[in-house]
Design a protein around this motif. Sequence first.
Motif, mmCIF file in Angstrom:
data_model
loop_
_atom_site.group_PDB
_atom_site.id
_atom_site.type_symbol
_atom_site.label_atom_id
_atom_site.label_comp_id
_atom_site.label_asym_id
_atom_site.label_seq_id
_atom_site.Cartn_x
_atom_site.Cartn_y
_atom_site.Cartn_z
ATOM 1 N N THR A 136 -52.097 14.881 30.356
ATOM 2 C CA THR A 136 -53.260 15.129 29.495
ATOM 3 C C THR A 136 -52.867 15.576 28.096
ATOM 4 O O THR A 136 -53.713 15.602 27.209
ATOM 5 C CB THR A 136 -54.162 16.205 30.120
ATOM 6 N N GLN A 169 -55.925 14.226 25.953
ATOM 7 C CA GLN A 169 -57.152 13.802 26.607
ATOM 8 C C GLN A 169 -58.188 14.910 26.434
ATOM 9 O O GLN A 169 -58.053 15.991 27.007
ATOM 10 C CB GLN A 169 -56.904 13.515 28.088
ATOM 11 N N GLU A 175 -59.017 9.508 25.401
ATOM 12 C CA GLU A 175 -57.681 9.911 24.987
ATOM 13 C C GLU A 175 -57.482 9.611 23.512
ATOM 14 O O GLU A 175 -57.787 8.516 23.048
ATOM 15 C CB GLU A 175 -56.610 9.204 25.816
ATOM 16 N N ASN A 177 -54.754 9.420 20.242
ATOM 17 C CA ASN A 177 -53.357 9.192 19.913
ATOM 18 C C ASN A 177 -53.163 9.350 18.410
ATOM 19 O O ASN A 177 -53.967 8.840 17.625
ATOM 20 C CB ASN A 177 -52.898 7.795 20.335
ATOM 21 N N ILE A 220 -60.300 5.841 28.885
ATOM 22 C CA ILE A 220 -59.322 5.597 29.943
ATOM 23 C C ILE A 220 -59.876 4.625 30.973
ATOM 24 O O ILE A 220 -59.200 3.681 31.391
ATOM 25 C CB ILE A 220 -58.912 6.923 30.591
#
Length: 556
Positions: A136, A169, A175, A177, A220
């Motif tokens: 996570t 997450q 999620e 990035n 996800i």
Amino acid sequence: MVNKQNFEKAFSKQHMKASIFIVFTLLAGFAGMAQDTTIKKREVSVTSTFKPSLKEAAKININPTPPVPDTTRPRLQYIIPNQNLAFAFQPGSLKPLALQVDTGGRWNNDSYIKAGFGSLSTPYIQAGLSVGDGKTLGLNAYAKHYSSKGKLPYQDVMHTNIDLDAFVQTSKNLEWNARFGGVQEKYNKYGFQPSTLEFPKDSLNIKYQSWKGRLAFHNINRTEFGISYAPEMKIDVFNDQLSNSENNSYVNLPLTKTIGTQFEVDLALEANHATYKPEGKSTITNNFVTASPSILYKSSNVNIQAGIKPSWDNGNFKLFPNVMAVFSSADDRVSFQAGWLGYMRYSGFQYMANYNPYIWAPATTSNTWIEERYAGLKGSIGDHFSYSAKVGYNKVNNQPLYINDTLSGKSFEVINEPEMKVVNFTGELGYTVGEQFSVISNLAFNRYKLQQNDKAWGLLPLEWNTRLTVQVLKDLYVNANLYAFDGPWSLNKTGRRDLPAAMDLSAGLEFKVVNNVKLWAQFNNVFNKEYQRWNQYPTYGFNFLGGVVFSFAQKN
């Protein structure tokens, strides 16, 4: 006496009344018996007896039959990105250092420091750090630095880069990035002829600096409406630490919706905005916007994508196709692939300098149009052998080419080819046995046909790359890399020249000495051939490096 007489009188009266009542009662009974007996009496004759009962229920006879044993392997469907066919026309580059240091082992620890020194006054240091639970939350940091000094005057190179890559997450189905990094490179234009010429050192220096950032998020799992999304944004800032700079921003908004179990609808919007400021000239702006609606059909053995890609290059409209298909055998051992697709690429200052670092800053930049038609075959034989082959016919508009300048030849001028057609063939053979043995060989062949220029100046017509990794012992790995190419056509003040073919063999090894400590060594250009990837720029001859790697044990 009186009382007795009165009593007898009263008794006589009562006795008389009782006698009269009895007489009338008897007469009534006789009168009833004296009625007419000629009328037939009513009666019910029962001829049968009804006995209610339930109908017998139909019985279900179950005759169990044992199932037929299933001896076939289960067919599990995976969505794996294709790793064998490279569709983008993206020629590779070769830096002055013959081959960057690489190791063949597999690290179980996430953080390490790798340091060493080489024969060409080459310090080398690399570090990696990983924190977080890896599920996570995670942060990866990488850094690398090396420099070398060749035997020729000014044959120097220096490279430093850092990268930070993080993910988190924020909910059960989202999620984020993020990535940030920078690269700084230094070269010298040592390829002047004749070699007796003298130049001020600052006129030979090349310094490139770039910073890049990326922010993206994706779900996800698909939403309750079967939707997946993964928007991203990237920013690149590039300059030569003189007066030439470039900024590039890219946004991609992909969206996918499933319909049933076999159909998908995809829609992606792409936008790129670039500004290039050459020294002493006005800023040049390049934009392109692309939309790519398509429909996908997926089954156990067939994947088909059909769509279009309307695009706008600085306001000029271009419609690209976006059609791909994959047909697999029943056992998934063989797959046939075909496609016809198109896309745009910004071929700016950073793109050109990454391909050829010895260029003059270009006078202008543009967007490149690429259209590909290809057919390929890939598959596997047994559990260890894999193969792939692809033949394609590509059309490229606004492709940069590289020619030596007409002074000393130490710098390359970038010219534009308005339309180039390429017949392309790529193939790959691989044999892998776990981590004990692996050999992968790639071949790429290109035949160019140009509209304006005589030859594809600076582009390689043939490349062959083979990599071997062997685990000799439990803690000893040996790797080798063989890289060969057919020399490109070059153009300088004396005329055009076909550079000779070249071959470069490199090898390395690493082994563990104690826990968390390994020794490594790398040998580059074993044949000691000072070949030329770029005209008048011979690469380093034989050189070697060696050092130690210390890895840090991580706690989850």
